[in-house]
Design an enzyme around this catalytic site. Structure first.
Site, mmCIF file in Angstrom:
data_model
loop_
_atom_site.group_PDB
_atom_site.id
_atom_site.type_symbol
_atom_site.label_atom_id
_atom_site.label_comp_id
_atom_site.label_asym_id
_atom_site.label_seq_id
_atom_site.Cartn_x
_atom_site.Cartn_y
_atom_site.Cartn_z
ATOM 1 N N GLY A 9 48.896 52.098 33.085
ATOM 2 C CA GLY A 9 48.167 51.190 33.493
ATOM 3 C C GLY A 9 48.635 49.607 34.032
ATOM 4 C CG ASP A 57 40.597 60.883 26.043
ATOM 5 O OD1 ASP A 57 40.400 60.211 25.414
ATOM 6 O OD2 ASP A 57 39.616 60.899 27.010
ATOM 7 C CG LEU A 58 44.830 56.978 23.025
ATOM 8 C CD1 LEU A 58 44.498 55.400 22.810
ATOM 9 C CD2 LEU A 58 45.727 57.368 21.927
ATOM 10 C CB SER A 123 40.629 39.892 25.926
ATOM 11 O OG SER A 123 40.117 39.215 26.885
ATOM 12 C CB ALA A 124 41.237 34.677 26.433
ATOM 13 C CE1 TYR A 147 38.040 44.970 27.702
ATOM 14 C CE2 TYR A 147 37.305 42.724 28.019
ATOM 15 C CZ TYR A 147 38.286 43.808 27.869
ATOM 16 O OH TYR A 147 39.664 43.412 27.832
ATOM 17 C CE LYS A 151 40.112 44.748 25.050
ATOM 18 N NZ LYS A 151 41.434 45.957 24.553
ATOM 19 C CE1 TYR A 175 48.101 41.153 25.663
ATOM 20 C CE2 TYR A 175 46.911 42.553 27.333
ATOM 21 C CZ TYR A 175 47.645 42.346 26.135
ATOM 22 O OH TYR A 175 48.447 43.471 25.713
HETATM 23 P P1 NAD Z 1 44.360 49.236 32.791
HETATM 24 O O1 NAD Z 1 43.116 49.926 33.034
HETATM 25 O O2 NAD Z 1 45.205 49.254 34.137
HETATM 26 O O3 NAD Z 1 45.135 50.256 31.927
HETATM 27 C C1 NAD Z 1 44.332 50.879 30.762
HETATM 28 C C2 NAD Z 1 45.337 52.285 30.795
HETATM 29 O O4 NAD Z 1 44.489 53.025 29.574
HETATM 30 C C3 NAD Z 1 44.906 53.011 31.930
HETATM 31 O O5 NAD Z 1 46.224 53.675 32.451
HETATM 32 C C4 NAD Z 1 44.016 54.018 31.594
HETATM 33 O O6 NAD Z 1 44.226 55.156 32.407
HETATM 34 C C5 NAD Z 1 44.223 54.270 29.860
HETATM 35 N N1 NAD Z 1 43.227 54.838 29.269
HETATM 36 C C6 NAD Z 1 42.128 54.219 28.998
HETATM 37 N N2 NAD Z 1 41.400 54.759 28.170
HETATM 38 C C7 NAD Z 1 42.231 56.017 27.673
HETATM 39 C C8 NAD Z 1 41.992 56.796 26.679
HETATM 40 N N3 NAD Z 1 40.930 57.086 26.131
HETATM 41 N N4 NAD Z 1 43.128 57.875 26.719
HETATM 42 C C9 NAD Z 1 44.425 57.665 27.225
HETATM 43 N N5 NAD Z 1 44.616 56.677 28.151
HETATM 44 C C10 NAD Z 1 43.354 55.927 28.441
HETATM 45 O O7 NAD Z 1 44.102 47.989 32.088
HETATM 46 P P2 NAD Z 1 45.168 46.734 32.055
HETATM 47 O O8 NAD Z 1 44.797 45.392 32.804
HETATM 48 O O9 NAD Z 1 46.568 47.213 31.870
HETATM 49 O O10 NAD Z 1 44.602 46.320 30.647
HETATM 50 C C11 NAD Z 1 45.356 47.020 29.343
HETATM 51 C C12 NAD Z 1 44.667 46.337 28.052
HETATM 52 O O11 NAD Z 1 44.798 44.960 28.029
HETATM 53 C C13 NAD Z 1 43.356 46.855 28.230
HETATM 54 O O12 NAD Z 1 42.961 47.269 26.731
HETATM 55 C C14 NAD Z 1 42.576 45.767 28.453
HETATM 56 O O13 NAD Z 1 41.218 45.903 28.007
HETATM 57 C C15 NAD Z 1 43.504 44.428 28.115
HETATM 58 N N6 NAD Z 1 43.156 43.285 28.640
HETATM 59 C C16 NAD Z 1 43.263 43.299 29.910
HETATM 60 C C17 NAD Z 1 42.971 42.039 30.697
HETATM 61 C C18 NAD Z 1 43.252 41.886 32.354
HETATM 62 O O14 NAD Z 1 42.701 41.011 32.755
HETATM 63 N N7 NAD Z 1 43.733 42.932 32.837
HETATM 64 C C19 NAD Z 1 42.704 40.869 29.977
HETATM 65 C C20 NAD Z 1 42.544 40.803 28.652
HETATM 66 C C21 NAD Z 1 42.817 42.017 27.932
HETATM 67 N N1 UFG Z 2 35.788 34.683 40.774
HETATM 68 C C1 UFG Z 2 35.412 34.386 41.987
HETATM 69 N N2 UFG Z 2 35.084 35.235 42.767
HETATM 70 C C2 UFG Z 2 35.428 36.595 42.588
HETATM 71 C C3 UFG Z 2 36.167 36.624 41.285
HETATM 72 C C4 UFG Z 2 36.266 35.991 40.393
HETATM 73 O O1 UFG Z 2 34.995 33.002 42.053
HETATM 74 O O2 UFG Z 2 35.286 37.424 43.412
HETATM 75 C C5 UFG Z 2 36.110 33.438 39.612
HETATM 76 C C6 UFG Z 2 35.363 33.680 38.446
HETATM 77 O O3 UFG Z 2 34.014 33.054 38.516
HETATM 78 C C7 UFG Z 2 36.209 32.880 37.433
HETATM 79 C C8 UFG Z 2 37.846 33.277 38.199
HETATM 80 O O4 UFG Z 2 37.488 33.575 39.375
HETATM 81 O O5 UFG Z 2 36.124 31.416 37.300
HETATM 82 C C9 UFG Z 2 38.185 34.420 37.390
HETATM 83 O O6 UFG Z 2 37.343 35.521 37.431
HETATM 84 P P1 UFG Z 2 38.162 36.768 37.009
HETATM 85 O O7 UFG Z 2 36.966 37.995 37.128
HETATM 86 O O8 UFG Z 2 39.451 37.214 37.668
HETATM 87 O O9 UFG Z 2 38.284 36.901 35.337
HETATM 88 P P2 UFG Z 2 37.504 36.451 34.074
HETATM 89 O O10 UFG Z 2 38.268 35.115 33.513
HETATM 90 O O11 UFG Z 2 36.421 36.320 34.680
HETATM 91 O O12 UFG Z 2 37.897 37.344 33.347
HETATM 92 C C10 UFG Z 2 39.171 38.073 32.809
HETATM 93 C C11 UFG Z 2 39.195 39.358 32.586
HETATM 94 C C12 UFG Z 2 38.439 39.757 31.285
HETATM 95 C C13 UFG Z 2 38.814 38.933 30.282
HETATM 96 C C14 UFG Z 2 38.983 37.432 30.467
HETATM 97 C C15 UFG Z 2 39.901 36.604 29.553
HETATM 98 O O13 UFG Z 2 38.664 40.259 33.692
HETATM 99 O O14 UFG Z 2 38.399 41.199 31.126
HETATM 100 O O15 UFG Z 2 39.763 37.411 31.725
HETATM 101 O O16 UFG Z 2 40.941 37.292 29.256
HETATM 102 F F1 UFG Z 2 38.204 39.230 28.945
#
Ligand code: NAD
Ligand code: UFG
Length: 331
Positions: A9, A57-58, A123-124, A147, A151, A175
């Site tokens: 991912g 799959d996990l 996640s935050a 979601y 977490k 994060y």
């Molecule tokens: P991502 O979707 O790119 O990566 C997650 C990976 O896990 C993918 O490759 C997916 O195929 C794999 N996966 C999901 N379920 C699975 C399962 N049951 N078995 C095996 N593989 C599985 O997401 P990311 O942005 O890299 O996020 C990674 C982690 O960080 C996630 O847990 C997400 O919730 C957390 N997180 C992400 C963000 C963000 O904004 N990207 C913010 C806060 C937390």
């Molecule tokens: N936003 C827009 N237009 C868009 C998308 C987003 O104005 O098309 C704004 C949102 O309202 C927000 C900011 O851009 O003010 C950031 O939005 P994101 O969707 O990029 O991110 P969020 O802060 O809403 O959420 C992200 C991840 C969540 C995670 C959270 C806290 O998507 O999974 O950060 O870490 F939980």
């Protein structure tokens, strides 16, 4: 050896690059439900190193046990999970099952094989709508969608696990908003369909694949009225995982750490920075607030600096530059 769940991912792939560069041996498990197999070769190209990969799959306990049977796993970094807030509201059972059941299977298997060190992707979002910013790790936790609830629950499960057995060592990494891409332009964030998140959406507008960004509200109590977030370069975030692995290897306990820069930027700040980095116009229009969004969210990263010896280095300009480089190479 470090087992990386979800290593194909967005954040996982960047962390695998940093782990391999730092000399760690790794194994990845991923089922590609939100990623593509090509990423694995790109990790190999960037690092010129190889690793074990399990397409599984996990939720499949036999497969997870097979990995621990075949390898001596010293610690796990657990990224695998479903992460779309809106989708989690319409598919709660999938989210609870995929995120929580898989974590239970993983931890049960780890215990069975005597591996008790884990770094978890939190996640935050666990802070909900915080009473004040910057956010510290001891702020109350509150989640409002499935979601976020997964977490929050997994943090609780892992903390209870440590209470039951003090040999566990657990880092809960919260994060903030990861963006950007590896400087090679080979790996980055490429969601299927129309992106939900701000920067992938802006990238598609800049490259001409989408017409116009909808800015979700300009009447928040923030300097320019648009939402403020703590955007962090995914490479900085990945380096935080290296520090967290070192920490769990050296100690026991269950600790939460904010991984953010400590600086908040508004939606319009990001639009401007992206226009500068790409040299393209990013058309936008102001629309209604998105349900569930909060005004401001940024970290106090002091605990991570003090206890992990980590702090973010890349600024918003660099995050946008690397995102743009990835976009023009891949879209
Ligand atoms: P991502 O979707 O790119 O990566 C997650 C990976 O896990 C993918 O490759 C997916 O195929 C794999 N996966 C999901 N379920 C699975 C399962 N049951 N078995 C095996 N593989 C599985 O997401 P990311 O942005 O890299 O996020 C990674 C982690 O960080 C996630 O847990 C997400 O919730 C957390 N997180 C992400 C963000 C963000 O904004 N990207 C913010 C806060 C937390
Ligand atoms: N936003 C827009 N237009 C868009 C998308 C987003 O104005 O098309 C704004 C949102 O309202 C927000 C900011 O851009 O003010 C950031 O939005 P994101 O969707 O990029 O991110 P969020 O802060 O809403 O959420 C992200 C991840 C969540 C995670 C959270 C806290 O998507 O999974 O950060 O870490 F939980």
């Amino acid at each position: 050896m470090i087992l990386v769940t979800g290593g194909a991912g967005f954040i996982g792939s960047h962390t695998c690059v940093e782990l391999l560069d730092a000399g760690y041996e790794i194994a990845i498990i991923d089922n590609f439900c939100n990623s593509r197999p090509e990423v694995l070769d790109k990790i190999r190209t960037i690092t010129k190193k190889d690793f074990k990969f399990y397409e599984a799959d996990l939720l499949c306990r036999e497969k997870v046990e097979q990995i621990f049977e075949e390898n001596k796993i010293d610690a796990v970094i657990h990224f695998a999970g479903l992460k779309a807030v809106g989708e989690s509201v319409s598919m709660p059972l999938e989210y609870y099952n995929n995120n929580i059941t898989s974590t239970l299977i993983l931890c049960q298997t780890m215990a069975k094989y005597g591996c008790k060190k884990i770094v978890f992707s939190s996640s935050a979002t666990v802070y909900g709508d915080p009473a004040s910013v910057p956010i510290k790790e001891d702020f109350p936790l509150h989640t409002t969608n499935p979601y976020g609830a997964t977490k929050h629950m997994i943090e609780r499960i892992l903390t209870d696990l440590y209470v039951s057995d003090n040999e566990w060592s657990i880092a809960l990494l919260r994060y903030f908003n990861p963006i950007g891409a590896h400087e090679s332009g080979l790996i980055g964030e490429n969601p299927n369909g129309i992106p939900n998140n701000l920067v992938p959406y802006i990238a598609r507008v800049a490259v001409g694949k989408l017409e116009c960004l909808s800015v979700f509200g300009d009447d928040y109590n923030t300097p320019d009225g648009t939402g403020v977030r703590d955007y962090i370069h995914v490479v900085d975030l990945s380096l935080g995982h290296i520090k967290a692995v070192e920490k769990v290897m050296a100690t026991t306990g269950a600790h939460a750490y904010n991984l953010g820069t400590g600086t908040g930027y508004s939606v319009l700040d990001v639009v401007k920075a992206y226009e500068k980095a790409s040299g393209k116009k990013v058309n936008y229009k102001i629309v209604d607030r998105r349900p569930g969004d909060i005004a401001m969210c940024y970290a106090d990263p002091e605990k991570s600096k003090r206890e992990l010896g980590w702090e973010a280095k890349f600024d918003l300009e660099r995050m946008c530059k690397d995102s743009w480089n990835f976009t023009i190479n891949n879209m």
